[in-house]
Design a protein around this motif. Structure first.
Motif, mmCIF file in Angstrom:
data_model
loop_
_atom_site.group_PDB
_atom_site.id
_atom_site.type_symbol
_atom_site.label_atom_id
_atom_site.label_comp_id
_atom_site.label_asym_id
_atom_site.label_seq_id
_atom_site.Cartn_x
_atom_site.Cartn_y
_atom_site.Cartn_z
ATOM 1 N N ILE A 174 -21.666 29.008 30.185
ATOM 2 C CA ILE A 174 -21.004 29.613 28.822
ATOM 3 C C ILE A 174 -19.301 29.772 29.381
ATOM 4 N N THR A 175 -18.559 29.371 28.257
ATOM 5 C CA THR A 175 -17.313 29.317 28.699
ATOM 6 C C THR A 175 -16.440 30.053 27.155
ATOM 7 N N LEU A 176 -15.680 30.829 27.612
ATOM 8 C CA LEU A 176 -14.835 31.476 26.337
ATOM 9 C C LEU A 176 -13.668 30.648 26.257
ATOM 10 N N ARG A 177 -13.254 30.260 25.216
ATOM 11 C CA ARG A 177 -11.980 29.822 24.825
ATOM 12 C C ARG A 177 -11.398 29.810 23.434
ATOM 13 N N ARG A 178 -9.974 29.508 23.293
ATOM 14 C CA ARG A 178 -9.567 29.622 21.766
ATOM 15 C C ARG A 178 -10.205 28.554 21.158
ATOM 16 N N ALA A 179 -10.466 29.132 19.757
ATOM 17 C CA ALA A 179 -11.321 27.990 18.743
ATOM 18 C C ALA A 179 -10.089 27.184 18.505
ATOM 19 N N ALA A 180 -10.565 25.894 18.337
ATOM 20 C CA ALA A 180 -9.935 24.817 17.697
ATOM 21 C C ALA A 180 -10.142 24.509 16.264
ATOM 22 N N ALA A 181 -9.542 23.835 15.221
ATOM 23 C CA ALA A 181 -9.870 23.629 14.087
ATOM 24 C C ALA A 181 -10.958 22.724 13.830
ATOM 25 N N ALA A 182 -11.351 21.968 14.853
ATOM 26 C CA ALA A 182 -12.729 21.241 14.739
ATOM 27 C C ALA A 182 -13.802 22.104 14.974
ATOM 28 N N ASP A 183 -13.661 23.656 15.470
ATOM 29 C CA ASP A 183 -14.659 24.479 15.798
ATOM 30 C C ASP A 183 -15.078 25.130 14.582
ATOM 31 N N LEU A 241 -12.869 40.188 27.748
ATOM 32 C CA LEU A 241 -11.521 39.507 27.212
ATOM 33 C C LEU A 241 -10.513 40.073 26.595
ATOM 34 N N ALA A 242 -11.273 40.789 25.483
ATOM 35 C CA ALA A 242 -10.126 41.770 24.362
ATOM 36 C C ALA A 242 -9.316 42.654 25.091
ATOM 37 N N LYS A 243 -10.266 43.501 25.999
ATOM 38 C CA LYS A 243 -9.521 44.347 26.896
ATOM 39 C C LYS A 243 -8.476 43.806 27.676
ATOM 40 N N GLU A 244 -8.881 42.676 28.283
ATOM 41 C CA GLU A 244 -7.792 41.985 29.219
ATOM 42 C C GLU A 244 -6.378 41.600 28.256
ATOM 43 N N LEU A 245 -6.778 40.900 27.124
ATOM 44 C CA LEU A 245 -5.669 40.607 26.285
ATOM 45 C C LEU A 245 -4.852 41.798 25.546
ATOM 46 N N SER A 246 -5.543 42.958 25.365
ATOM 47 C CA SER A 246 -5.027 44.136 24.576
ATOM 48 C C SER A 246 -5.263 45.135 25.375
ATOM 49 N N PRO A 247 -4.702 45.439 26.717
ATOM 50 C CA PRO A 247 -4.721 46.317 27.736
ATOM 51 C C PRO A 247 -4.350 47.819 27.478
ATOM 52 N N THR A 248 -3.490 47.761 26.271
ATOM 53 C CA THR A 248 -3.373 49.322 25.782
ATOM 54 C C THR A 248 -4.147 49.839 24.975
ATOM 55 N N VAL A 261 -8.936 31.845 9.174
ATOM 56 C CA VAL A 261 -9.368 32.681 10.290
ATOM 57 C C VAL A 261 -9.046 31.821 11.728
ATOM 58 N N VAL A 262 -9.512 30.510 11.682
ATOM 59 C CA VAL A 262 -9.317 29.864 13.065
ATOM 60 C C VAL A 262 -7.705 29.249 13.147
ATOM 61 N N PRO A 263 -7.245 29.170 11.794
ATOM 62 C CA PRO A 263 -5.701 28.517 12.038
ATOM 63 C C PRO A 263 -4.752 29.695 12.602
ATOM 64 N N ARG A 264 -4.975 31.058 12.483
ATOM 65 C CA ARG A 264 -4.330 31.817 12.887
ATOM 66 C C ARG A 264 -4.075 31.987 14.454
ATOM 67 N N GLY A 265 -5.116 31.558 15.274
ATOM 68 C CA GLY A 265 -5.232 31.193 16.607
ATOM 69 C C GLY A 265 -5.401 32.430 17.245
ATOM 70 N N THR A 266 -6.303 33.426 16.428
ATOM 71 C CA THR A 266 -6.826 34.566 17.165
ATOM 72 C C THR A 266 -8.364 34.835 17.232
ATOM 73 N N THR A 267 -8.750 33.380 16.805
ATOM 74 C CA THR A 267 -10.209 33.310 17.404
ATOM 75 C C THR A 267 -10.589 32.651 18.494
ATOM 76 N N TRP A 268 -11.541 33.513 19.359
ATOM 77 C CA TRP A 268 -12.344 32.751 20.390
ATOM 78 C C TRP A 268 -13.504 32.327 20.293
ATOM 79 N N VAL A 269 -14.242 31.448 20.943
ATOM 80 C CA VAL A 269 -15.461 31.094 21.076
ATOM 81 C C VAL A 269 -16.145 30.984 22.388
#
Length: 151
Positions: free
Chosen positions: A2-11, A98-105, A47-55
């Motif tokens: 399992i890999t976590l990565r940002r979603a691309a338009a194709a996703d 991942l969310a905690k890492e990206l938003s540590p506050t 949703v996906v074009p905003r660049g805030t989606t992870w898969v």
């Protein structure tokens, strides 16, 4: 694997499929505010074009498949859904880490009151309930709970 990565338009189609299947399985009694086609279009066009989606992508020697999705907008977890047959495998834990890492506050999110498994999941990850509503503020008109995590 399992890999976590940002979603691309194709996703986008796979992200929408995970969202739809997970929502249906986890929340069978909750009214959906939008049709399947509207959900697919919103995920594809907004949703996906905003660049805030992870898969979460499962890969083996012959195939790849999106099996989970999370949208994170600053400190707000807008969505975290897993394909029903992929629950209980640690993917949600990895998304929260991942969310905690990206938003540590800190982080905030909403869960429907009827979704006790989600509430237990977030509480296990250190989220604390700070508000309950009658649902008048969400599209589904379903009572919900706001959770906050602070380090």
């Amino acid at each position: 694997m399992i890999t976590l990565r940002r979603a691309a338009a194709a996703d986008a189609p796979a992200v929408a499929d995970v969202w739809l299947r997970s929502y249906t399985a986890a929340l069978p009694g909750v009214r959906r505010a939008h049709s399947d086609d509207e959900v697919r279009a919103h995920i594809r066009d907004v949703v996906v074009p905003r660049g805030t989606t992870w898969v979460a992508e499962a890969t083996d020697e012959s195939a790849r498949a999106v099996v989970g999705m999370m949208t994170l907008d600053g400190e707000k977890v807008n969505a975290l859904y897993l394909a029903p047959d992929w629950r209980g495998r640690g993917i949600g834990d990895r998304f929260v880490s991942l969310a905690k890492e990206l938003s540590p506050t800190g982080l905030t999110l909403w869960a429907f009151q009827v979704n006790r498994p989600a509430q237990r999941f977030y509480e296990r990850h250190g989220f604390v309930e700070v508000e309950r509503t009658d649902g008048s503020g969400n599209e589904e008109r379903e009572p919900d709970v706001r959770y906050v995590w602070r380090p």
